[in-house]
Design an enzyme around this catalytic site. Structure first.
Site, mmCIF file in Angstrom:
data_model
loop_
_atom_site.group_PDB
_atom_site.id
_atom_site.type_symbol
_atom_site.label_atom_id
_atom_site.label_comp_id
_atom_site.label_asym_id
_atom_site.label_seq_id
_atom_site.Cartn_x
_atom_site.Cartn_y
_atom_site.Cartn_z
ATOM 1 N N ASN A 9 0.864 -1.086 0.190
ATOM 2 C CA ASN A 9 -0.090 -0.258 0.123
ATOM 3 C C ASN A 9 1.000 1.147 -0.231
ATOM 4 O O ASN A 9 1.572 1.715 0.936
ATOM 5 C CB ASN A 9 -0.971 0.023 1.088
ATOM 6 C CG ASN A 9 -1.804 0.972 1.078
ATOM 7 O OD1 ASN A 9 -1.695 2.035 0.714
ATOM 8 N ND2 ASN A 9 -2.720 1.197 2.476
ATOM 9 N N ARG A 90 -2.468 -2.262 -3.296
ATOM 10 C CA ARG A 90 -3.917 -1.395 -3.236
ATOM 11 C C ARG A 90 -3.505 -0.177 -4.076
ATOM 12 O O ARG A 90 -2.896 0.483 -4.135
ATOM 13 C CB ARG A 90 -3.788 -0.889 -1.793
ATOM 14 C CG ARG A 90 -4.952 0.264 -1.407
ATOM 15 C CD ARG A 90 -5.136 0.596 -0.243
ATOM 16 N NE ARG A 90 -6.328 1.681 0.087
ATOM 17 C CZ ARG A 90 -6.270 2.588 0.599
ATOM 18 N NH1 ARG A 90 -5.157 3.202 0.968
ATOM 19 N NH2 ARG A 90 -7.439 3.475 0.776
ATOM 20 N N HIS A 179 -13.137 2.530 -0.067
ATOM 21 C CA HIS A 179 -13.005 1.422 0.933
ATOM 22 C C HIS A 179 -13.862 0.347 0.554
ATOM 23 O O HIS A 179 -14.248 -0.457 1.327
ATOM 24 C CB HIS A 179 -13.899 2.005 2.184
ATOM 25 C CG HIS A 179 -13.312 3.116 3.088
ATOM 26 N ND1 HIS A 179 -13.994 4.032 3.891
ATOM 27 C CD2 HIS A 179 -11.994 3.487 3.137
ATOM 28 C CE1 HIS A 179 -13.078 4.775 4.570
ATOM 29 N NE2 HIS A 179 -12.096 4.508 4.211
ATOM 30 N N ARG A 240 -12.258 15.160 7.302
ATOM 31 C CA ARG A 240 -12.891 15.430 6.302
ATOM 32 C C ARG A 240 -14.591 15.691 6.502
ATOM 33 O O ARG A 240 -15.062 14.998 7.264
ATOM 34 C CB ARG A 240 -13.145 14.107 5.286
ATOM 35 C CG ARG A 240 -11.854 13.877 4.506
ATOM 36 C CD ARG A 240 -11.865 12.948 3.452
ATOM 37 N NE ARG A 240 -10.740 12.286 2.971
ATOM 38 C CZ ARG A 240 -10.485 10.935 3.090
ATOM 39 N NH1 ARG A 240 -11.464 10.075 3.479
ATOM 40 N NH2 ARG A 240 -9.263 10.501 2.823
ATOM 41 N N GLU A 382 -8.225 -5.466 5.519
ATOM 42 C CA GLU A 382 -7.889 -5.066 3.977
ATOM 43 C C GLU A 382 -6.894 -5.967 3.242
ATOM 44 O O GLU A 382 -6.876 -6.148 2.083
ATOM 45 C CB GLU A 382 -8.001 -3.528 3.995
ATOM 46 C CG GLU A 382 -9.460 -2.603 4.274
ATOM 47 C CD GLU A 382 -9.084 -1.473 4.265
ATOM 48 O OE1 GLU A 382 -8.846 -1.058 5.367
ATOM 49 O OE2 GLU A 382 -9.339 -0.700 3.373
#
Ligand code: AMP
Length: 396
Positions: A9, A90, A179, A240, A382
């Protein structure tokens, strides 16, 4: 044949890696190289001998991956012994082009490069990770696993913004969702827990981490999700804003003379819980609340209210709901968030069991016996999902 996949990642200044057994989900080793390109880099590797850390300059992503390989060599496990089956990457944005994990080749790299305008912070770093891994592992298949792919099943009425239609046709302006790797993993895990086939379930998945997103999953396919063209839309997050009136951009630009870049920065990095309470780490926010900080209290209320609105909306989208599934740092660990977000929804058949909800370690069923909708807490993984999907692509 080995089931081991090296999962990478790559971020703009960091590179995370995990050596996963795609079959069992066991991580034989993992680590992170941070502050790439800064005067002092930092690396951490966790392997069979425990954790090692060091600090020295890491000039580039290539140096970062070389440092990771050196850590495998020095601290184990030896990559020669495990016989990697693939490298899984990823990749944040796969646009409308990638609805599934895909084998990396020159064409894929060109297509992911074309998507950079949709994810200017993430895709270049992800591509850098792919290029570097191709150089260092020229004989291994590389697989790109996209954050957006799971949500490519959204129907047009869910992904289309009500703007001039040529915005979509000419500029790709639509909802993509993110996601997806986590939502798909959690949906599969929920089905396993319920002892049911995923294809017969309606699920609402709430991924509440530093980034937050909700999805409505019908028969294993994502039919709605809260993040949009970018990860800014939807739930309130650590930094956010989530949903807001788009006219605010114009107001800030016209009335306050803010630049577009500044508006983007504040909405992505200085809003959400951080903007409201000065703190994006949920554990710290909880401490501030407990100490009576009114800003932290309001931030918590805004955060939970937004989740509740999405639960109601996705309930309506799905018609019936078998389970609501909480995951990621906050979803898994904050009983208070689960309680506040689902409070008052008994008429929808959603009843938490306060005792179960409060119980550590934070995975399992937290709804009351007889609740029509089962409420589950699931730990997302993940890396494992990327490893499984990468292996499936190379074994196809
Ligand atoms: P993630 O992005 O999934 O790593 O989640 C990060 C968020 O989860 C941060 O806001 C953490 O403060 C929060 N978090 C982690 N552990 C806990 C906990 N035990 N209780 C509440 N929040 C937590």
């Amino acid at each position: 044949m080995s089931d081991h996949v090296l999962v990478i990642n790559a971020g703009s200044s960091s590179l995370k890696y995990s050596l996963m057994d795609a079959g069992s989900g066991a991580a034989a080793a993992d680590g992170v190289i941070e502050r790439i390109g800064e005067p002092q880099g930092h690396r951490r590797h966790r392997g069979p001998d425990g954790e090692t850390e060091s600090s020295d300059p890491i000039a580039s992503h290539e140096d970062a991956l070389r440092a990771a390989l050196k850590a495998f060599e020095t601290h184990g496990p030896s990559l020669d012994d495990v016989e990697l089956a693939a490298v899984g990457h990823r990749v944040v944005h796969g646009g409308a082009r990638f609805g599934a994990p895909s084998l990396v080749d020159d064409a894929l790299i060109a297509e992911v490069s074309e998507l950079v305008p949709l994810a200017p912070l993430h895709n270049p770093a992800n591509l850098e990770g792919i290029e570097v891994a191709r150089r260092l592992f020229p004989d291994l298949p590389q697989v790109a696993v996209f954050d957006t792919a799971f949500h490519q099943t959204l129907p047009p009425h869910a992904y289309t913004y009500a703007v001039p239609s040529d915005w979509l046709e000419q500029h790709g302006i639509r909802r993509y969702g993110f996601h997806g790797t986590s939502h798909s993993f959690v949906a599969e895990e929920a089905a396993r827990r319920l002892g049911r086939d995923l294809t017969e379930l309606n699920l609402i998945v709430l991924h509440l981490g530093n980034g937050c997103s909700a999805s409505a999953v019908h028969g294993g396919r994502s039919v709605e999700t809260s993040m949009g063209m970018t990860p800014l839309e939807g739930l309130v997050m650590g930094t956010r804003s989530g949903d807001l009136d788009p006219a605010i951009h114009g107001h800030l630009a016209r009335e306050l003379g803010w630049s577009i870049d500044e508006i983007d920065r504040v909405l992505n990095s200085a809003s959400g819980l951080k903007g409201l309470a000065g703190e994006n780490d949920f554990r710290e926010l909880s401490r501030l609340r407990a100490a009576g900080d009114p800003r932290a209290e309001l931030a918590f209320d805004v955060y939970c209210h937004r989740i509740k609105k999405y639960v109601g909306a996705y309930y309506a989208v799905l018609g019936t709901v078998d389970a609501i599934v909480f995951t990621a740092g906050v979803g898994q660990h904050s009983a208070e968030v689960r309680a506040a977000a689902l409070q008052g929804l008994e008429r929808l058949g959603i009843r938490l069991d306060p005792g179960r909800n409060a119980e550590p370690p934070g995975t399992g069923t937290v709804s009351a016996d007889g609740s029509e909708v089962t409420v589950l807490v699931v730990a997302t993984n993940e890396e494992w999902q990327i490893a499984r999907q990468a292996l499936a692509v190379v074994r196809r």
